[in-house]
Enzyme design. Sequence first.
Site, short mmCIF file in Angstrom:
data_model
loop_
_atom_site.label_atom_id
_atom_site.label_comp_id
_atom_site.label_asym_id
_atom_site.label_seq_id
_atom_site.Cartn_x
_atom_site.Cartn_y
_atom_site.Cartn_z
N GLU A 1 -10.99 4.71 -0.17
CA GLU A 1 -10.48 3.21 0.13
C GLU A 1 -10.14 3.10 1.72
O GLU A 1 -9.31 3.78 1.95
CB GLU A 1 -9.46 2.89 -0.63
CG GLU A 1 -9.73 2.81 -2.08
CD GLU A 1 -10.42 1.55 -2.70
OE1 GLU A 1 -10.75 0.61 -1.76
OE2 GLU A 1 -10.89 1.23 -3.92
N TYR B 1 -4.78 3.57 -10.32
CA TYR B 1 -4.85 2.99 -11.61
C TYR B 1 -5.73 3.28 -12.24
O TYR B 1 -6.79 4.06 -11.88
CB TYR B 1 -4.75 1.35 -11.49
CG TYR B 1 -5.87 0.88 -10.73
CD1 TYR B 1 -7.09 1.05 -10.91
CD2 TYR B 1 -5.13 -0.24 -9.62
CE1 TYR B 1 -7.97 0.37 -10.13
CE2 TYR B 1 -6.40 -0.80 -8.88
CZ TYR B 1 -7.84 -0.55 -9.21
OH TYR B 1 -8.63 -1.05 -8.25
N HIS C 1 -15.23 2.36 -0.14
CA HIS C 1 -14.62 1.05 -0.78
C HIS C 1 -13.59 0.68 0.40
O HIS C 1 -13.41 1.34 1.32
CB HIS C 1 -14.05 1.18 -1.99
CG HIS C 1 -14.89 1.44 -3.12
ND1 HIS C 1 -15.19 0.65 -4.27
CD2 HIS C 1 -15.62 2.60 -3.47
CE1 HIS C 1 -16.00 1.14 -5.12
NE2 HIS C 1 -16.58 2.26 -4.60
N SER C 2 -13.23 -0.40 0.18
CA SER C 2 -11.95 -1.08 0.70
C SER C 2 -11.16 -1.95 0.00
O SER C 2 -11.93 -2.83 -0.73
CB SER C 2 -12.40 -1.71 2.19
OG SER C 2 -12.97 -2.87 2.02
N TYR C 3 -9.91 -1.97 0.29
CA TYR C 3 -9.16 -1.38 1.23
C TYR C 3 -8.06 -0.40 0.43
O TYR C 3 -7.76 -0.49 -0.60
CB TYR C 3 -8.55 -2.34 2.06
CG TYR C 3 -7.50 -3.11 1.74
CD1 TYR C 3 -6.26 -3.11 1.58
CD2 TYR C 3 -8.12 -4.34 0.58
CE1 TYR C 3 -5.27 -3.95 0.99
CE2 TYR C 3 -6.90 -5.40 0.03
CZ TYR C 3 -5.84 -5.09 0.24
OH TYR C 3 -4.72 -5.94 -0.29
N ASN D 1 -18.62 -0.49 -10.79
CA ASN D 1 -17.70 0.52 -10.75
C ASN D 1 -16.76 0.59 -12.13
O ASN D 1 -16.05 1.36 -12.18
CB ASN D 1 -16.70 0.51 -9.55
CG ASN D 1 -16.29 2.01 -9.22
OD1 ASN D 1 -17.09 2.85 -9.12
ND2 ASN D 1 -15.08 2.20 -8.73
N ARG D 2 -17.41 -0.03 -13.18
CA ARG D 2 -16.82 0.00 -14.35
C ARG D 2 -18.14 0.20 -15.36
O ARG D 2 -17.74 0.28 -16.73
CB ARG D 2 -15.88 -1.27 -14.85
CG ARG D 2 -14.69 -1.38 -13.81
CD ARG D 2 -13.82 -0.02 -14.05
NE ARG D 2 -12.44 -0.59 -13.32
CZ ARG D 2 -12.38 -0.36 -12.01
NH1 ARG D 2 -13.34 0.02 -11.20
NH2 ARG D 2 -11.34 -0.78 -11.55
N GLU E 1 -16.18 -6.17 0.25
CA GLU E 1 -15.83 -5.30 1.20
C GLU E 1 -16.65 -4.74 2.22
O GLU E 1 -17.39 -3.82 2.36
CB GLU E 1 -15.37 -3.96 0.13
CG GLU E 1 -14.57 -4.12 -0.87
CD GLU E 1 -14.40 -3.05 -1.99
OE1 GLU E 1 -14.85 -2.01 -1.78
OE2 GLU E 1 -13.82 -3.34 -3.16
#
Length: 357
Positions: A317, A294, A242-244, A188-189, A119
């Site tokens: 995002e 999600y 973040h993107s996108y 990011n998890r 990103e």
Amino acid sequence: MVPPEKRDHLIKFFQENHLDHRVLVEDLSPYVQAQREENLRNKKHLQLPHLDVLGAFYTHSEINDYLDSLPSRFPKRAFVKQFGWSYERRPLKVLTITNGDGRRDKPVILIDGTVHAREWLSPSMALYIIQQLLDNYSENQELLQDYDWVIMPVVNADGYEYTHTDSRYFRKTRMPTNDPDCVGTDINRNFGHEWGHDEGSSGDPCENIYRGETPFDQPETQVLRDLMLHHKGRLIFYLSLHSYGNYLLLPWGHTSDFPEHYQDMMSVADAGAKAIVFDSNGIYTYGSTYYVLYPTSGDSADYALGIVNATVAITMELPAGGFLGFDPWVSQIERLVTESWVGIRAMAVEVIRRYPA
């Protein structure tokens, strides 16, 4: 983006399920190479560590050199600290920006970038924010009157460098997993708040949302965690770039429930989204990560809110660019970051108004 050896399997799957398809690009590599060449051409005219944020994408080492140059240029307003190392021993640096009045107890706006390697607009956005607060201080001094800004442009340094040298669309870290064919974990998890919850991550090392073997088993996640905890009690606004997708995503990601003060956070997101649509007609969707995008579990915004007790936590995002959304051309940087700064600035103004020091 299908490997050649899996082409026939995919076509068979389409046929069995009566799905029409067409190939948009036979080979993406010439496109990626053209972008690399464009970027290198633009950087040839620069005198590093000066960065023309709007004129090129920069490597992790170039960004670090730029950060290191700032304290001498802004001796009372810019402070750089290394918070740790990546798996491949790259220094992970953080910039603190103040108004120079010497106060050390101000509330904090904390911004991070490049949690996901591919990103590239994310570090560009972080660098643009830095330049707005330092080089354009006169226009933005009210943002620093009672708040300090803490900015980490590149969290996932190894993955980010890998996208510059080997695989443009790689997402994760570069630490090996228990599967020798699949490298890396999704930062990011990997945070230790509802890590591995029912849905929103994967235990498969070959998945892009692989959560790791245990919470915080990635050195990069540890550094971002320590940075948050360092400012615990003063962290009012956490923003992860973040993107996108044009989203402003609020906790929770791991559950359909809403956190306390959800509507207050929505008011901050609303201020940013409205500012962007008024300025450039850019449309942002905002709300709970779980509903708007999600389910996610073990993400940084949930951790910031649930463990560090940040007042407002938002994942932004940024807009899409290029062919796949993650890969804007250099010529698109200016439009994308200037539009996004309008929203970030408006959110900061709303936070400062709602939560005065």
